[in-house]
Scaffold this active site. Sequence first.
Site, PDB file in Angstrom:
ATOM      1  N   PRO A  94      21.763   7.611-130.114  1.00 40.30           N
ATOM      2  CA  PRO A  94      21.383   6.312-129.447  1.00 40.30           C
ATOM      3  C   PRO A  94      20.546   6.379-128.305  1.00 40.30           C
ATOM      4  CG  PRO A  94      23.552   7.220-128.651  1.00 40.30           C
ATOM      5  CD  PRO A  94      22.957   8.239-129.731  1.00 40.30           C
ATOM      6  N   CYS A 177      26.631   7.099-120.836  1.00 40.56           N
ATOM      7  CA  CYS A 177      25.292   6.448-120.114  1.00 40.56           C
ATOM      8  C   CYS A 177      25.402   6.681-118.507  1.00 40.56           C
ATOM      9  CB  CYS A 177      25.272   4.862-120.431  1.00 40.56           C
ATOM     10  SG  CYS A 177      23.570   4.465-119.364  1.00 40.56           S
ATOM     11  N   LYS A 216      30.890   9.016-127.846  1.00 35.62           N
ATOM     12  CA  LYS A 216      29.673   9.897-127.160  1.00 35.62           C
ATOM     13  C   LYS A 216      30.114  10.165-125.715  1.00 35.62           C
ATOM     14  CE  LYS A 216      24.780  10.672-127.498  1.00 35.62           C
ATOM     15  NZ  LYS A 216      24.462  10.850-125.974  1.00 35.62           N
ATOM     16  N   ASN A 277      24.630  17.359-128.260  1.00 35.46           N
ATOM     17  CA  ASN A 277      23.420  16.657-127.818  1.00 35.46           C
ATOM     18  C   ASN A 277      22.935  17.379-126.497  1.00 35.46           C
ATOM     19  OD1 ASN A 277      22.916  13.081-126.363  1.00 35.46           O
ATOM     20  ND2 ASN A 277      21.692  14.514-127.168  1.00 35.46           N
ATOM     21  N   GLY A 278      21.470  17.490-126.524  1.00 32.69           N
ATOM     22  CA  GLY A 278      20.829  18.268-125.491  1.00 32.69           C
ATOM     23  C   GLY A 278      19.994  19.349-125.965  1.00 32.69           C
ATOM     24  N   ASN A 279      18.840  19.291-125.340  1.00 33.73           N
ATOM     25  CA  ASN A 279      17.897  20.604-125.408  1.00 33.73           C
ATOM     26  C   ASN A 279      17.350  20.669-126.922  1.00 33.73           C
ATOM     27  OD1 ASN A 279      18.658  21.317-122.854  1.00 33.73           O
ATOM     28  ND2 ASN A 279      19.951  22.925-123.548  1.00 33.73           N
TER      29      ASN A 279
END
Length: 422
Positions: A94, A177, A216, A277-279
């Site tokens: 998202p 967020c 998330k 999530n990430g990298n």
Amino acid sequence: MRLKPSSFPATLSLFTKTNPSLTSPLSPTTSSMAAAAAFDDDDRFCSEPTQHPDQNQVDCYLGNPSGYLSGECRIERAWAHWKKLGQPKLIVAPMVDNSELPFRMLCRKYGAEAAYTPMLHSRIFTETEKYRCQEFTTCKEDRPLFVQFCANDPDTLLEAARRVEPYCDYVDINLGCPQRIARRGNYGAFLMDNLPLIKSLVEKLALNLNVPVSCKIRIFPNLQDTINYAKMLEDAGCSLLAVHGRTRDEKDGKKVRANWSTIRAVKNAVRIPVLANGNIRHMDDVASCLEETGADGVLSAESLLENPALFSGFQTAEWVLGCEGRNEEGGKLDQADLVVEYLKLCEKYPVPWRMIRSHVHKLLGEWFRVQPGVREDLNSQSILTFEFLYGLVTRLRELGVRIPLYTKDTPVGKIYANGIGA
């Protein structure tokens, strides 16, 4: 599908028809609803509502079809749903103003197997018809789909979620967020200071929706706090957990590497599907992440904005310099090609111009560094047109700018959770 202003009432009428108990101060009049009936379904919302389970499918429910049982049965249902969707591994994360329908469809063409909508504000979504019709659009091919909301009130979140549940596969709660606007609005990662409220949000959806709820999150600085957080979400009814491996204060993804070991610890601690999530900058990262975390899929965000073909094996020059085994793939694809494809999708599925402008800047950022005058011309346009944007791409090509995308020599295969390519 075109969501013209005149079609807004039709869109809302489809929501309220699906959920007759819902009302809105901006609900269409009887005459506008009658006019809406003249539209074809594809013109109205171009999506297939999720079928509600029949009596043979609700053996894991308690009392009414929306009330999840806790324990083994709920976990089994979470996995059954994930498997029914094909267990997608490559997922568009998202992104506010950036993971809208045309961009999702472009990413799906180039290998994405599922996608999230941009974060939607649950209160505004329930109150404002124009916001609903402009900010949330979908189509029949836009599945599997996560619709994400930010919220801090369970009842408001449920009302918003009921409006979209026929058109998605998960209703997702944004608990990650980290931006200042989330602090001011008391949502996203700043709800981590109020875990009982987070629990009530998840429980409200899990007990009242016919589609699963996903969350998330970001991680806590302390590993055990993160594990306890994930278990609380699972116990509250979360059916899928996406874990961004950075803390709330680690906002710059280019400076701070995501903590894959924490994601692995979460995966080992819970029994529902977990996404990492990430990298994720290219497909080598996908394979490494799946292997190191044991996650059931990966999300990519910023890298997709520069390269929507990432999941089909294409890489930008930034990640291939000095690497062996990379080819230009015969010059078949570059970011200008992707801009043209994206603009055509925007003509088919209209979205606000601010989103289109943002994507053009992201996709052609390196090209604009070569020809900054073209970027200045774009910035000077207060009103954009498709004719201008197509002409901008043509102008860059005529000026001799071309930055190709690269692939490995070896074919790109499907990546499985053990990191092995098919």
